[in-house]
Design a protein around this motif. Structure first.
Motif, short mmCIF file in Angstrom:
data_model
loop_
_atom_site.label_atom_id
_atom_site.label_comp_id
_atom_site.label_asym_id
_atom_site.label_seq_id
_atom_site.Cartn_x
_atom_site.Cartn_y
_atom_site.Cartn_z
N UNK A 131 -2.05 0.34 0.75
CA UNK A 131 -0.74 1.27 0.87
C UNK A 131 -0.37 1.64 2.17
N UNK A 132 0.16 0.55 2.93
CA UNK A 132 0.32 1.06 4.52
C UNK A 132 1.64 0.15 4.86
N UNK A 133 1.80 0.34 6.25
CA UNK A 133 2.84 -0.54 6.72
C UNK A 133 2.53 -1.92 6.68
N UNK A 134 1.23 -2.39 7.12
CA UNK A 134 0.93 -3.76 7.03
C UNK A 134 0.96 -4.26 5.54
N UNK A 135 0.43 -3.22 4.52
CA UNK A 135 0.31 -3.70 3.31
C UNK A 135 1.91 -3.94 2.76
N UNK A 398 5.57 3.11 0.16
CA UNK A 398 5.99 2.31 -0.91
C UNK A 398 7.62 2.44 -1.26
N UNK A 399 8.12 3.70 -0.45
CA UNK A 399 9.49 3.85 -0.87
C UNK A 399 10.26 3.56 0.52
N UNK A 400 10.04 4.33 1.78
CA UNK A 400 11.04 4.49 2.93
C UNK A 400 10.57 3.12 3.52
#
Length: 573
Positions: A131-135, A398-400
């Motif tokens: 759960x990251x920018x890449x993900x 997950x949101x921003x």
């Protein structure tokens, strides 16, 4: 004289057998024993986690400090082989959750290129968990590329070499996806690198997302953002060059990491360890995962750190439009035509919104001027998340970050101007998609962006820095450079307190740590945590809170003293 009936006085109950467990003394003793056993078990597990952290650090060093990505990748370009070499490489993410990324992407969506900060630590913060920018970019169907870098800079590497390498990376990605300019994602230091790249690659890149990126380093709030004062209190840029010189023309990133920890000593020395100790059964994995990245220190070249400190931290030259990338090439933010998305947080004491947004009124005097330039700038703020949380928080990803990616077409289609991005999330759920949450772009005025900035005081800092730097280069630098060598630089590297405080807890250096390695598995398999209502456990929590509050008081008074000292030397900040 009448007698009351006997029935009016019921006989006293016969005393029954008293259970020892019901007596107050035995109950307190049981609580004490339960807490002591729990505390002893947590202490063993806590020490074993520190042992594992030390081993992880040494193992990571032996492997050459590879990027800590949770995704499979392939190397597309290695800038160390360029004519102007730099210690950077372009990676393509090829797999997610054991599935080929090519099968998950939407061919109609533009590629996303994520750049991590090179500010003391290694790459991976943009993708060291699912759960990251890449993900998020992969889940939204974008082809994803990642710009990594290596622990040691190339010989004589400069910022111009880095920017030339990044430009070639962008051109390579654009060539693989014709007609879809790549979205550039820059974290912290990489954000201002993306900004310079956008100014240099006009027309070839898509929207640029700047996360916690300091483009206006002189901005900040008195008593809240003391880091911007450090250059003045240390006498300017000479100390950065001195540190690079004693490292044999290499600046050890551990010094930057120490500066970050000194900013919040309560967290570095107390809070993160007591959080681990209090919940060691559930916190160990998260702690070790983050610490593996936090304790991997990368170096910068002498020329790089000198240019960064002198031009950015001391000179504030990016927003002033006088930053020299190379001979005859000056970074002019007015040349940027691709939309900019700026993500900042009021809980970020390293790059507050003042530094992320303060450059806008410095570059564009009015909203009309911004519109006349044909530029679209969108900003969004978080009220509380910290600096690293902007990049690593699963909730933020997950949101921003998802909202940004899902709104790229709308951002590109906006009329020129300044906008604030508002996310309406009625359900309060982080892991959701549109239309479960809504996004609005509210027009704003450049004239409304008022951030405190004392240019006169920082101009004096720049002048003092130039004097001290000239003296250092003339008097001390030749002697230090002549005496430094690879052996002395390596010795200083491994004696740095940011390293010794970690690796000395490995059983390779402390054989008695094997005791914890032996006991920890048995304890984990047969844990006896104290009940949550145990009074001694509650006293422990109060003590932890009291010490944490004391650190906060110390930090506040230290920062106020720094403000007063700076004001006494240079004037109000």
């Amino acid at each position: 004289m009448s007698l009351m009936p006997v029935a009016a006085f019921p006989p006293a109950a016969a005393p029954g057998p008293t259970s020892e467990a019901d007596s107050p003394s035995v109950s307190v003793l049981g609580q004490i024993l339960a807490y002591q056993r729990d505390a002893w078990e947590r202490s063993i597990l806590f020490c074993d986690v520190l042992r594992q952290r030390a081993n992880n650090m040494l193992e990571h060093e032996r492997l050459g400090l590879p990027p800590l990505l949770k995704f499979t990748f392939e190397t597309m370009l290695d800038a160390r082989r360029f004519d102007q070499p730099a210690n950077y490489a372009l990676l393509r993410i090829t797999e997610i959750d054991d599935a080929c990324a090519d099968d998950c992407i939407d061919r109609d969506k533009p590629p996303v290129v994520i750049l991590d900060p090179r500010a003391g630590h290694g790459p991976g913060i943009g993708g060291f968990k699912r759960e990251s920018e890449i993900g998020m970019a992969l889940k939204e169907g974008h082809p994803v590329y990642f710009v990594t870098f290596f622990p040691e800079p190339c010989e004589g590497q400069t910022l111009a070499d880095v920017l030339h390498a990044l430009r070639r990376f962008v051109e390579a990605v654009s060539g693989r996806h014709p007609g879809k300019p790549p979205v550039l994602y820059g974290n912290c230091q990489a954000g201002w690198a993306v900004t310079l790249l956008s100014a240099d690659c006009e027309g070839t890149v898509g929207p640029a997302v700047l996360n916690g990126s300091p483009l206006s380093y002189w901005s900040g709030e008195s008593g809240i953002n003391p880091m911007r004062l450090m250059g003045g209190l240390l006498g300017g840029a000479w100390l950065a060059e001195f540190t690079a010189d004693i490292g044999d023309r290499r600046f050890d990133g551990a010094w930057l990491a120490m500066n970050f920890e000194n900013l919040n000593p309560g967290n570095a020395l107390w809070d993160k360890y007591t959080a681990l100790y209090a919940d060691v059964d559930t916190e160990a994995a998260r702690f070790l995962d983050f610490e593996r990245w936090w304790n991997g220190f990368y170096s910068l070249s002498h020329d790089e750190i000198a240019a960064i400190v002198e031009n950015l931290f001391i000179g504030n030259q990016i927003e002033r439009g006088v930053f020299q990338i190379c001979g005859g090439c000056t970074a002019d933010l007015r040349r940027i035509r691709n939309p900019l998305v700026i993500f900042a947080s009021y809980g970020d004491n390293i790059t507050p919104p003042h530094q992320a947004l303060g450059w806008i009124p410095a570059v564009y005097a009015s909203t009309a001027e911004l519109k006349a330039a044909g530029q679209r700038i969108v900003y969004l703020t978080n009220p509380h998340v910290g600096h690293l949380g902007i990049f690593v928080s699963a909730g933020v990803a997950k949101l921003e970050h998802r909202a940004i990616l899902e709104s790229l077409d709308e951002i590109t289609a906006l009329e020129p101007g300044l906008y604030e991005m508002k996310i309406d999330n009625p359900a309060g759920e982080a892991d959701c998609h549109r239309p479960q949450f809504g996004v609005r772009f509210e027009p704003r005025l450049v004239e409304e962006l008022h951030f405190p900035k004392s240019a006169n005081a920082f101009e004096k800092v720049r002048e003092i820095s130039e004097i001290n730097l000239g003296l250092y280069r003339t008097v001390l630098a030749p002697w230090i450079q002549a005496s430094a060598n690879p052996w002395s630089a390596t010795m200083l590297k491994w004696l740095h307190p940011m390293r010794t405080s970690r690796y000395l807890l490995s059983e390779e250096f402390a054989p008695w740590m094997r005791f914890f390695a032996t006991l920890a598995p048995e304890i984990s398999a047969n844990r006896h945590p104290a009940p949550a209502d145990n009074p001694f456990l509650k006293r422990e929590q109060r003590l932890i809170g009291d010490v944490s509050d004391a650190f906060k008081i110390y930090r506040s008074r230290r920062d106020l003293a720094a403000e007063d000292m700076f004001a006494g030397i240079y004037g109000p900040a």
